[in-house]
Scaffold this motif. Structure first.
Motif, mmCIF file in Angstrom:
data_model
loop_
_atom_site.group_PDB
_atom_site.id
_atom_site.type_symbol
_atom_site.label_atom_id
_atom_site.label_comp_id
_atom_site.label_asym_id
_atom_site.label_seq_id
_atom_site.Cartn_x
_atom_site.Cartn_y
_atom_site.Cartn_z
ATOM 1 N N GLY A 243 22.237 43.617 40.220
ATOM 2 C CA GLY A 243 23.304 42.610 39.311
ATOM 3 C C GLY A 243 24.231 43.287 38.706
ATOM 4 N N LYS A 244 25.485 43.127 38.863
ATOM 5 C CA LYS A 244 26.547 43.532 38.087
ATOM 6 C C LYS A 244 26.690 43.166 36.759
ATOM 7 C CE LYS A 244 31.687 43.307 37.663
ATOM 8 N NZ LYS A 244 32.851 42.473 38.220
ATOM 9 N N GLY A 245 26.659 44.245 35.765
ATOM 10 C CA GLY A 245 26.495 43.868 34.294
ATOM 11 C C GLY A 245 27.707 44.587 33.518
ATOM 12 N N VAL A 246 28.823 43.968 33.921
ATOM 13 C CA VAL A 246 29.764 44.494 32.983
ATOM 14 C C VAL A 246 30.114 43.194 31.699
ATOM 15 C CG1 VAL A 246 32.415 44.783 32.897
ATOM 16 C CG2 VAL A 246 31.086 45.637 34.732
ATOM 17 N N THR A 247 29.695 43.755 30.539
ATOM 18 C CA THR A 247 29.762 42.852 29.660
ATOM 19 C C THR A 247 30.987 42.388 29.133
ATOM 20 O OG1 THR A 247 29.754 44.825 27.931
ATOM 21 C CG2 THR A 247 27.613 43.867 28.506
ATOM 22 N N PHE A 248 32.078 43.128 29.305
ATOM 23 C CA PHE A 248 33.230 42.445 28.991
ATOM 24 C C PHE A 248 34.338 43.335 29.869
ATOM 25 C CE2 PHE A 248 37.492 41.669 27.138
ATOM 26 C CZ PHE A 248 37.319 40.127 26.844
ATOM 27 N N ASP A 249 35.189 42.594 30.749
ATOM 28 C CA ASP A 249 36.082 43.103 31.680
ATOM 29 C C ASP A 249 37.385 43.135 31.215
ATOM 30 O OD1 ASP A 249 37.208 44.418 33.871
ATOM 31 O OD2 ASP A 249 36.771 42.898 35.368
ATOM 32 N N MET A 250 37.796 44.163 30.407
ATOM 33 C CA MET A 250 39.313 43.877 29.994
ATOM 34 C C MET A 250 40.313 44.427 31.469
ATOM 35 S SD MET A 250 40.794 43.086 27.367
ATOM 36 C CE MET A 250 42.666 43.099 26.597
ATOM 37 N N GLY A 251 39.453 44.979 32.367
ATOM 38 C CA GLY A 251 40.448 45.426 33.307
ATOM 39 C C GLY A 251 40.627 46.683 33.209
ATOM 40 N N GLY A 252 40.141 47.448 32.314
ATOM 41 C CA GLY A 252 40.369 48.848 31.904
ATOM 42 C C GLY A 252 41.805 49.199 31.729
ATOM 43 N N MET A 253 42.527 50.407 32.367
ATOM 44 C CA MET A 253 43.762 50.601 32.003
ATOM 45 C C MET A 253 44.809 49.524 32.962
ATOM 46 S SD MET A 253 43.693 52.964 29.917
ATOM 47 C CE MET A 253 45.183 53.599 29.656
ATOM 48 N N ASN A 254 44.178 48.996 34.002
ATOM 49 C CA ASN A 254 44.949 47.606 34.480
ATOM 50 C C ASN A 254 44.430 46.382 33.766
ATOM 51 O OD1 ASN A 254 44.304 49.639 37.151
ATOM 52 N ND2 ASN A 254 46.359 48.603 37.198
ATOM 53 N N VAL A 255 45.163 46.589 32.462
ATOM 54 C CA VAL A 255 44.638 45.371 31.557
ATOM 55 C C VAL A 255 44.919 43.918 32.006
ATOM 56 C CG1 VAL A 255 45.058 44.610 29.025
ATOM 57 C CG2 VAL A 255 45.290 47.105 29.755
ATOM 58 N N LYS A 256 43.992 43.357 31.699
ATOM 59 C CA LYS A 256 43.948 41.796 31.987
ATOM 60 C C LYS A 256 45.100 41.240 30.990
ATOM 61 C CE LYS A 256 39.757 40.375 34.183
ATOM 62 N NZ LYS A 256 39.217 41.615 34.606
ATOM 63 N N ALA A 257 45.709 39.978 31.641
ATOM 64 C CA ALA A 257 46.730 39.436 30.639
ATOM 65 C C ALA A 257 46.371 38.098 30.738
ATOM 66 C CB ALA A 257 48.167 39.853 31.127
ATOM 67 N N GLY A 258 46.937 37.087 29.751
ATOM 68 C CA GLY A 258 46.676 35.883 29.563
ATOM 69 C C GLY A 258 46.724 35.571 28.089
ATOM 70 N N ARG A 259 46.654 34.017 27.916
ATOM 71 C CA ARG A 259 46.609 33.756 26.734
ATOM 72 C C ARG A 259 45.025 33.626 26.078
ATOM 73 N NH1 ARG A 259 50.191 30.554 23.757
ATOM 74 N NH2 ARG A 259 49.394 29.198 22.112
ATOM 75 N N ASP A 260 44.228 33.468 27.016
ATOM 76 C CA ASP A 260 42.685 33.400 26.438
ATOM 77 C C ASP A 260 42.005 34.007 27.607
ATOM 78 O OD1 ASP A 260 40.312 32.945 25.695
ATOM 79 O OD2 ASP A 260 40.381 30.859 25.258
ATOM 80 N N ILE A 261 41.590 35.213 27.152
ATOM 81 C CA ILE A 261 40.583 35.909 28.337
ATOM 82 C C ILE A 261 39.121 36.040 28.073
ATOM 83 C CG2 ILE A 261 42.667 37.210 29.429
ATOM 84 C CD1 ILE A 261 41.485 39.543 28.057
#
Length: 475
Positions: A243-261
């Motif tokens: 099971g994949k366990g990424v506790t928070f995926d901000m996207g790393g240097m390919n940063v996620k964008a959005g008003r609420d992520i």
């Protein structure tokens, strides 16, 4: 909450289940047709000492199944809690023709209990005032199913494992870091018949778990591979649940964008599903030979984070260009699959919130599944029974060219947006050992419910916990 089964009792509330074609002439009130539609909830309140009645619509009789019964129970449970009911009796009178046609009474008791418990789930750990439960007694009027203690207990165990998964996925990332996630797993399974090993730091280096090391470089919380062995029958082929366990995926240097992520905290839904399944299996002391592998990390940008175009080399010899740091899940699943083969697994199931692309294909209520046809068929059957539904997806060999890299054996992302979930599955397939049976489940869409309905409460659904447990139990 006490739950019993037997003849009908007079209680504060009587819950009636009605199909569209259910006769209602005997009832002391008039019903509109829409009140019997699937999902409909209608109250008729008594005066003084009179009891109350709650009508739950089941819709078309021909389309009824145990999943519909679970949904009805969830709707009824929330309605009862909202009105601060203390005791309720549900009558299965309308199901009698279905029982006569072969529907198992004890299975219906399990489904109703499971649906009620899951439908009244709340995640109120961080509220200033916790939500108090009012219902202390639920009676199921189902003559012929009086000796249903085992059916009720089985429902409680299934709901508990699913709610454990829900709790993990709902946790905010400052409370569930890679370190605290590991600690929670260790504490939760400390009294169970399992062996827990945590690989961190030098151990990850020694095992060449380059995906985990790479993805976790940007976080102050070190990554870990949690390895849990549960074996009550060593004669069975070793099955790996990954099971994949990424506790928070901000996207790393390919940063996620959005008003609420905020939903990025749910990227450990696959690990939670496996943990929930293990909770169910160990609670019933299931006959199994299991290897649980949970690669756990936080994918955030930092001066030390991995960069787009970095190249990493896995111990199976494959080099990977990390063209996009937000395609990190497949990198850590690769570590787990290599380790599963190292430990002798004969079959493996990996489950992950891997791509948004699968939701574009299947919507928000289905997960996609790729891989071995026999395992796929069994998992789809289990999913149809428990409500964690799956849809078979293709491994298109022609799409392998989309993983081509100019300076590594492969890249971790396709240059085009189409078919991204398929390409991700093809990437993972390259790390499956010859002779190992394997399936990949992309559960990104159903990891959460966007709105409350049936037994799924808005937020984490606990998808996969019952699915995986049922698959193992059926082996």
């Amino acid at each position: 909450m006490d739950i019993s089964v037997g003849q009908q009792r007079e209680m504060e509330v009587t819950i009636r289940l009605l199909f569209q074609d259910s006769p209602t002439e005997h009832l002391p009130y008039a019903l509109r047709p829409h009140m019997k539609a699937k999902g409909a909830v209608t109250w008729f309140f008594g005066r003084g000492e009179e009891g109350h009645e709650l009508i739950i619509g089941l819709g078309e009789r021909a389309r009824f199944d145990l999943e519909a019964l679970r949904d009805a129970a969830g709707n009824a449970g929330r309605a009862a809690e909202k009105e601060r009911v203390t005791e309720a009796c549900v009558t299965f009178d309308s199901l009698e023709p279905l029982f006569a046609a072969g529907l198992d009474r004890h299975s219906a008791v399990t489904a109703w209990t499971e649906g009620w418990l899951l439908g009244t789930y709340v995640f109120d750990r961080y509220l200033s005032k916790a939500q108090e439960r009012s219902v202390s007694m639920l009676h199921i009027a189902c003559p012929g199913a009086e000796k249903a203690e085992q059916a009720i207990e089985w429902a409680r165990i299934r709901a508990k494992g699913t709610c454990f998964a829900r709790d993990l996925v709902n946790e905010p990332p400052n409370q569930l870091t890679p370190v605290s996630f590991v600690e929670r797993l260790q504490n939760h399974f400390a009294a169970r018949d399992v062996d827990v090993t945590v690989h961190r730091g030098e151990a990850l280096e020694r095992l060449q778990m380059v995906g985990l090391i790479t993805v976790g470089k940007g976080s102050v919380h070190p990554p870990a591979m949690v390895e849990i062995r549960y074996c009550t029958d060593p004669s069975l082929p070793l099955t790996a649940l990954i099971g994949k366990g990424v506790t928070f995926d901000m996207g790393g240097m390919n940063v996620k964008a959005g008003r609420d992520i905020s939903d990025a905290r749910m990227d450990m839904g696959g690990a939670a599903a496996v943990a929930g399944a293990l909770d169910i299996l160990t609670s019933v002391k299931a006959r199994a030979n299991l290897l649980v592998l949970l690669p756990i990390a936080e994918n955030v940008p930092d001066g030390g984070a991995f960069l787009p175009s970095d190249v990493i080399r896995y111990p199976n010899g494959l080099s990977v260009q990390t063209a996009n740091t937000d395609a990190e899940g497949r990198l850590i699943l690769a570590d787990a699959l290599i380790h599963a083969d190292r430990l002798g697994a004969k079959q493996a199931i990996d489950i992950a919130t891997l791509t948004g692309n699968v939701g574009e294909a299947l919507g928000l209520k289905l997960a996609g599944i790729w891989g071995d046809s026999g395992m796929t068929a069994k998992l789809i059957a289990s999913g149809n029974d428990c409500g964690d539904r799956l849809w078979p997806m293709p491994l298109v060999d022609d799409y392998e060219e989309l993983l081509k890299s100019d300076y590594a054996d492969m890249t971790n992302i396709s240059p085009i947006s189409y078919g991204g979930a398929i390409v991700a599955a093809l990437f993972i397939r390259r790390f499956v050992a010859a002779g190992m049976k394997w399936v990949h489940i992309d559960m990104a869409p159903p990891v959460q419910a966007k709105a409350t309905g049936g037994y799924r409460v808005m937020g984490a659904t606990g998808y996969g916990a019952r699915l995986l447990a049922d698959y193992v139990l059926a082996q």
